[in-house]
Design a protein around this motif. Structure first.
Motif, short mmCIF file in Angstrom:
data_model
loop_
_atom_site.label_atom_id
_atom_site.label_comp_id
_atom_site.label_asym_id
_atom_site.label_seq_id
_atom_site.Cartn_x
_atom_site.Cartn_y
_atom_site.Cartn_z
N ARG A 82 -29.35 3.41 23.22
CA ARG A 82 -28.01 3.12 22.71
C ARG A 82 -27.53 4.23 21.78
O ARG A 82 -26.37 4.61 21.80
CB ARG A 82 -28.03 1.79 21.95
N MET A 83 -28.46 4.73 20.97
CA MET A 83 -28.08 5.82 20.08
C MET A 83 -27.77 7.08 20.88
O MET A 83 -26.79 7.79 20.60
CB MET A 83 -29.23 6.09 19.09
N LEU A 84 -28.59 7.36 21.89
CA LEU A 84 -28.37 8.54 22.73
C LEU A 84 -27.04 8.45 23.46
O LEU A 84 -26.36 9.46 23.68
CB LEU A 84 -29.52 8.69 23.72
N ALA A 85 -26.64 7.22 23.83
CA ALA A 85 -25.39 7.04 24.57
C ALA A 85 -24.18 7.45 23.73
O ALA A 85 -23.12 7.79 24.28
CB ALA A 85 -25.25 5.58 25.00
N GLN A 86 -24.31 7.43 22.39
CA GLN A 86 -23.20 7.81 21.53
C GLN A 86 -22.87 9.30 21.64
O GLN A 86 -21.78 9.73 21.26
CB GLN A 86 -23.51 7.45 20.07
N PHE A 87 -23.83 10.08 22.17
CA PHE A 87 -23.61 11.53 22.30
C PHE A 87 -23.03 11.91 23.66
O PHE A 87 -22.74 13.07 23.90
CB PHE A 87 -24.93 12.29 22.09
N GLN A 88 -22.86 10.90 24.54
CA GLN A 88 -22.38 11.19 25.89
C GLN A 88 -20.86 11.18 25.92
O GLN A 88 -20.22 10.23 26.35
CB GLN A 88 -22.96 10.16 26.87
N ASP A 89 -20.30 12.27 25.39
CA ASP A 89 -18.85 12.38 25.26
C ASP A 89 -18.50 13.86 25.38
O ASP A 89 -19.16 14.72 24.80
CB ASP A 89 -18.42 11.83 23.89
N PRO A 90 -17.46 14.19 26.16
CA PRO A 90 -17.12 15.61 26.35
C PRO A 90 -16.86 16.37 25.05
O PRO A 90 -17.26 17.53 24.91
CB PRO A 90 -15.84 15.54 27.20
N LEU A 91 -16.22 15.72 24.08
CA LEU A 91 -15.98 16.39 22.81
C LEU A 91 -17.28 16.67 22.07
O LEU A 91 -17.44 17.70 21.43
CB LEU A 91 -15.05 15.54 21.93
N ILE A 92 -18.21 15.73 22.17
CA ILE A 92 -19.51 15.95 21.53
C ILE A 92 -20.24 17.11 22.21
O ILE A 92 -20.87 17.94 21.54
CB ILE A 92 -20.36 14.66 21.60
N TYR A 93 -20.15 17.17 23.55
CA TYR A 93 -20.77 18.30 24.26
C TYR A 93 -20.20 19.62 23.74
O TYR A 93 -20.93 20.61 23.55
CB TYR A 93 -20.51 18.19 25.76
N LEU A 94 -18.89 19.63 23.51
CA LEU A 94 -18.23 20.85 23.04
C LEU A 94 -18.74 21.24 21.66
O LEU A 94 -19.02 22.42 21.38
CB LEU A 94 -16.71 20.59 23.01
N LEU A 95 -18.89 20.24 20.79
CA LEU A 95 -19.38 20.52 19.44
C LEU A 95 -20.84 20.97 19.46
O LEU A 95 -21.25 21.84 18.70
CB LEU A 95 -19.21 19.28 18.56
N LEU A 96 -21.63 20.35 20.34
CA LEU A 96 -23.03 20.77 20.46
C LEU A 96 -23.12 22.22 20.94
O LEU A 96 -23.98 23.00 20.49
CB LEU A 96 -23.79 19.84 21.41
N ALA A 97 -22.23 22.60 21.87
CA ALA A 97 -22.19 23.99 22.33
C ALA A 97 -21.81 24.93 21.18
O ALA A 97 -22.37 26.02 21.03
CB ALA A 97 -21.21 24.13 23.49
N ALA A 98 -20.84 24.48 20.34
CA ALA A 98 -20.44 25.30 19.19
C ALA A 98 -21.61 25.48 18.22
O ALA A 98 -21.80 26.55 17.63
CB ALA A 98 -19.27 24.63 18.48
N ILE A 99 -22.43 24.42 18.05
CA ILE A 99 -23.61 24.52 17.18
C ILE A 99 -24.57 25.59 17.70
O ILE A 99 -25.09 26.43 16.95
CB ILE A 99 -24.31 23.15 17.07
N VAL A 100 -24.81 25.55 19.02
CA VAL A 100 -25.74 26.52 19.62
C VAL A 100 -25.23 27.94 19.45
O VAL A 100 -25.97 28.86 19.05
CB VAL A 100 -25.96 26.19 21.11
N ILE A 101 -23.93 28.15 19.73
CA ILE A 101 -23.35 29.50 19.61
C ILE A 101 -23.43 29.99 18.18
O ILE A 101 -23.80 31.14 17.90
CB ILE A 101 -21.89 29.50 20.10
N ALA A 102 -23.09 29.08 17.23
CA ALA A 102 -23.12 29.46 15.81
C ALA A 102 -24.55 29.78 15.36
O ALA A 102 -24.77 30.70 14.56
CB ALA A 102 -22.53 28.34 14.96
N LEU A 103 -25.53 29.03 15.87
CA LEU A 103 -26.93 29.32 15.52
C LEU A 103 -27.36 30.68 16.05
O LEU A 103 -28.06 31.44 15.36
CB LEU A 103 -27.83 28.22 16.09
N VAL A 104 -26.96 30.99 17.28
CA VAL A 104 -27.30 32.29 17.87
C VAL A 104 -26.67 33.42 17.05
O VAL A 104 -27.32 34.42 16.71
CB VAL A 104 -26.86 32.35 19.34
N ALA A 105 -25.39 33.24 16.71
CA ALA A 105 -24.71 34.26 15.92
C ALA A 105 -25.35 34.41 14.54
O ALA A 105 -25.50 35.52 14.02
CB ALA A 105 -23.23 33.88 15.77
#
Length: 956
Positions: A82-105
């Motif tokens: 149920r907790m994992l299901a809260q992350f299944q959202d396109p906007l959340i995917y976008l923010l998670l991608a931003a986290i990864v890019i920012a970490l790499v930078a």
């Protein structure tokens, strides 16, 4: 009934059938439909002893073979899923991608300091997930609290003894003993019945209790007409019965309907579709913006070192962060959660956050009748006797109301006397009971139709005098052949004389009457008076009222009160009562509001067509005289004809669960957003298939509650209209904060982009220590702007009070986007206004550019940074409406003013507190500079007012 064979089970009636080797369900045996076979044949096919029932050992074997007598339920979802299901959202995917890019930078940059942007975005994502998880857990707890947790038990005959066992332990072949008030534990074939009436509304939608008997059916019949069968999930309203269980668990009729749920696809809500669309759109926009800006810088700048290239990549990440409204998922969840709480205070329990807005988009509400639009409380509405007719006011089982003739209460006279005899007689010739609970509520025990006489009698004469005057000495039970019930009473006010009182079908009763009561007189029941009585019955039937007549006669001294049916002759006819399951008065108001809001209301019921049409007309669903379409008529239509019928007709009667599901599917195929209400098992597949299923919390079955997305704790149809209003307000507010967030983020993106492209004109080129390209804002400043302006003000906008009456406009079309072309024009225009205000302020204080200033880069950048923050705060008022002035109901939202004040104070702190100066690259501003910054920021508000004035003028 506790032992021995029944009258119908006669060993010599038919040739012996082979005893079944196991308790196979009849659907798998040679007797495919037990209702069409003699009871003895059914008993033999099930391998049961008709006198002693199953043995304990055989029952245990069959229970192990067939499993518990329970409907299969989906396994509980683990908390981690149920907790994992809260992350299944396109906007959340976008923010998670931003986290990864920012970490790499951050790693490429050398990890010199904490990745503040990564931490903040991650906290936002976790906060959003926590809100959704907690709110859905609350809804689940509320649903569980509504469920009836008491274990259901059944009486069965096993080993020759009557036993009370949990209904889950019932097996095919058990002999089921039924009594008044019992819940039917499984599907069973009746072997004997005495005045047995079963309430089947939860399964068939039929509002009246159905009279049952053991006689086999001549041909296959719909579920509601299988009179020799009783079904799991129904209840005994009156009488007794003795039956052999033919099916348990998922093999029952209730199980078949529950099984349809697994094959019914659950559509995502309109809001879920919209958020997915926004996520995809923003994802594409972020990539395009980052590529364009980075590409532009690479083309316009001289990249000499690796650090220069990394700086450009970091700028791309900053723009990505600026373009994505990272607070949107959390704000959306908070707004929906607050909407859920408001709805819960009005007795509407929402199981899933995204379902809140769906009702606001509903264009059709399909409703069951019994218990949803009606009270499920049989009520006498009209009484007709020889001297005239009356109207009985008040509905339900509470004896509040009066008996009126032409608008005035009945007074002493012939009509009053006749009505008193009729209502008292109907109350005596019954086994129902009316009582008041400790909390002041009125409830009945027994048949609801019989209870209607008790209520009407009290309305006429207060406390029932008959209890003191009459004493029952005998009873002739109701039977389906006679369609009559009689009691023999001792009249203590007439010298303990005996009188027989009969209640039943008017046509049958009239044929047994030879005299007529007129006032206190007894007159011959001649042809003209008989014709008048029959005409009264027809008039009540035309009004879709169920009719019951009452007659009586004193017994002679030489008559034996135990003679039985022979006493029901040469009766004195009194009159006829018209009975109805009354519509809820609040439902009529709710339907009127729904129609005003452009929402079509449809009634889909298993009840009689004439009754359905009458109730629908009373509630304002259709015009009086409109005919209901039946399930048989729907079956005769092809796909095109079915679709045409659904477009035009709003009342459906005698329909099966498959019809309800087909109607909902046809409406959705026609582009409608469908809300389906219901309380019975028969409603469950349609509840699940609809865009939002609304189950009744009090009278609703567990199957219907499980299938629904929303549950009405008070079973009040009017609550649905409040939910529609709430849903529309929520969608309006979602558009408000989307307009605000996107235009604010657009301002940040355009400030960076135009500042880089126009660096030379603005004096930014060479302003830094290295003499190279200088960004108008730092990455940390962009993050700060998002932090203080995207959160509080946007959330306050999400709970903005209703500015206009949302129920005066038609429903939102499914094709209508939350972010349409008009909003995009507003977002881009406002973003340009913000960017220009910020960049012109920077230019005002820097040497060179359009204005020749004399301040440092840090001072000029702090001023532009402050302008952008305050411009977004001014933009809060712009975003509250697309066309209405920002000054309309300016002070209606105190929370918006509070969050703006807090954000402004935080910006003052970041400019004047030393520690924050170091963290965010700011310096203190002078009072004059503050005045300039506020004035430049306010230009966004004035620009918005001019744009809205032009828009209103064009639309006018």
């Amino acid at each position: 009934m506790t032992n021995g064979p029944t009258d119908e089970i006669d060993e010599d009636a038919e040739p012996d059938l082979p005893v079944a080797d196991s308790a196979a369900q009849l659907s798998a045996s040679s007797l495919s439909d037990p209702s069409m076979h003699d009871g003895r044949a059914v008993v033999r096919a099930l391998g049961t002893d008709a006198e002693a029932g199953l043995s304990a050992a055989e029952a245990a074997r069959r229970l192990a073979e067939h499993g518990p007598n329970a409907l299969s339920a989906a396994p509980p979802i683990p908390k981690w899923r149920r907790m994992l299901a809260q992350f299944q959202d396109p906007l959340i995917y976008l923010l998670l991608a931003a986290i990864v890019i920012a970490l790499v930078a951050w790693a490429i940059e050398g990890r010199s300091s904490w990745p503040v942007d990564v931490v903040v975005i991650a906290l936002v994502v976790l906060f959003n997930a926590l809100i959704g998880y907690v709110q859905e857990a609350k809804a689940e707890s509320a649903v569980a609290a509504l469920a009836q947790m008491t274990a259901v038990t059944s009486s069965v005959l096993r080993d020759g003894r009557l036993q009370r066992i949990p209904s889950e332990d019932l097996v095919p072949g058990d002999l089921l003993v039924l009594a008044e008030g019992d819940a039917v534990g499984a599907d069973a074939r009746l072997l004997r019945a005495a005045s047995l009436r079963v309430q089947e509304s939860s399964l068939t939608g039929e509002s009246e209790a159905v009279l049952k008997g053991p006689a086999a059916l001549p041909a296959a019949a719909p579920l509601g007409d299988r009179l020799c069968m009783v079904f799991k999930g129904t209840s005994v309203a009156q009488g007794t019965g003795y039956a052999v269980i033919t099916a348990t668990g998922m093999n029952t009729e209730m199980g078949a309907i529950a099984g349809m749920l697994d094959a019914t696809q659950e559509e995502p809500t309109p809001l879920q579709k919209e958020v997915a669309y926004i996520g995809r759109m923003l994802g594409i926009a972020v990539v395009i913006i980052a590529l364009v800006v980075v590409g532009t810088i690479l083309l316009l700048s001289d990249m000499r070192t690796t650090s220069d290239f990394i700086a450009v990549l970091l700028l791309g990440v900053s723009l990505a962060v600026a373009a994505v409204p990272e607070g949107l998922p959390a704000i959306l969840s908070m707004v929906l959660a607050l909407g859920v709480q408001r709805m819960a205070s009005h007795n509407a329990v929402v199981k899933k956050l995204s379902s809140v807005e769906t009702l606001g988009s509903a264009s059709v509400i399909c409703s069951d009748k019994t218990g949803t639009l009606t009270r499920s409380e049989m009520t006498i509405e009209r009484v007709m006797t020889a001297s005239g007719s009356s109207h009985v006011t008040g509905v339900g089982y509470a004896p509040h109301g009066r008996v009126e003739h032409e608008g005035t209460p009945l007074t002493d006279g012939p009509l009053h006397t006749e009505h008193l005899v009729l209502l008292s007689g109907g109350s005596l010739a019954s086994n129902a009971d009316l009582r008041q609970t400790e909390d002041g509520l009125w409830e009945i025990q027994g048949d609801p139709t019989e209870a209607a006489f008790l209520v009407a009698e009290r309305k006429l004469c207060g406390e029932a005098r008959r209890k003191r005057r009459f004493e029952r000495v005998g009873e002739i039970p109701f039977s389906s052949e006679r369609k009559l019930m009689s009691t023999i009473e001792r009249d203590h006010e007439q010298g303990d004389a005996l009188v027989v009182i009969t209640k039943g079908a008017p046509d049958v009763l009239i044929s047994r009457c030879t005299r007529l009561r007129v006032g206190s007189d007894i007159l011959p029941f001649d042809e003209s008076r008989r014709a008048r009585a029959l005409a009264d019955v027809e008039q009540l039937s035309d009004a879709a009222l169920r009719t019951l007549a009452v007659a009586y006669r004193p017994l002679g001294e030489d008559e034996d009160p135990l003679t039985g049916e022979a006493l029901e002759q040469e009766l004195i006819f009194v009159g006829t009562a018209g009975i109805i399951d009354p519509p809820r008065p609040e439902a009529a108001i709710a339907i009127r509001e729904a129609r005003q809001a452009g929402i079509r209301v449809m009634m889909i019921t298993g009840d009689h067509p004439r009754t359905a049409a009458r109730i629908a007309a009373d509630l304002g669903i259709v015009e009086p005289g409109t005919r209901a379409i039946t399930g048989v008529e729907l079956d005769a239509l092809d796909d095109a004809g079915f679709a045409a019928a659904v477009r035009s007709a709003s009342v459906y009667a005698r329909v099966a669960p498959a019809h309800k599901l087909h109607i909902v599917d046809a409406l959705q195929a026609d582009g409608n957003v469908v809300a389906m209400t219901g309380d019975g098992v028969n409603d469950a597949p349609a509840l699940k298939s609809a865009d939002i299923g609304v189950a009744m919390g009090v009278t609703g079955t567990e199957v219907s509650k499980e299938a629904a997305k929303m549950i009405l704790a008070d079973d009040n149809f009017a609550t649905i209209v409040e939910a529609v209003r709430e849903g529309r307000c929520i969608f309006d507010n979602i558009r408000k904060f989307l307009r605000y967030l996107l235009s604010s983020n657009m301002g940040e993106v355009l400030t960076i982009f135009l500042g880089v492209v126009g660096a030379g004109a603005l004096g930014l080129t060479g302003a830094g220590d290295g003499g190279g390209l200088v960004l108008p804002l730092l990455a940390t400043q962009i993050l700060w702007i998002n932090l203080i302006t995207d959160s509080g003000p946007a959330l306050a906008m999400g709970i903005d009070p209703e500015t206009d009456d949302v129920m005066t406009r038609p429903p939102r079309k499914p094709s209508e986007r939350a972010i349409d072309a008009s909003m995009w024009r507003s977002v881009i225009a406002t973003g340009f206004a913000m960017a220009l205000a910020a960049l012109l302020t920077i230019d005002l204080y820097l040497p060179g550019g359009f204005f020749d200033g004399d301040r440092t880069l840090d001072n000029a950048r702090t001023a532009g940074f402050t302008v952008l923050v305050f411009a977004q705060l001014f933009n809060c008022f712009n975003a509250r409406s697309e066309a209405a002035s920002a000054f309309h109901r300016l002070f209606a939202n105190r929370w918006l003013w509070l969050t703006i004040a807090v954000s402004a104070l935080l910006q003052v702190a970041v400019v004047h507190v030393g520690v924050l100066n170091v963290a965010f690259g700011t310096v203190a501003l002078t009072p004059d500079q503050w005045l300039v910054c506020v004035a430049m920021a306010s230009s966004v508000l004035w620009f918005g007012e001019v744009r809205k004035l032009v828009l209103r003028t064009v639309r006018a």
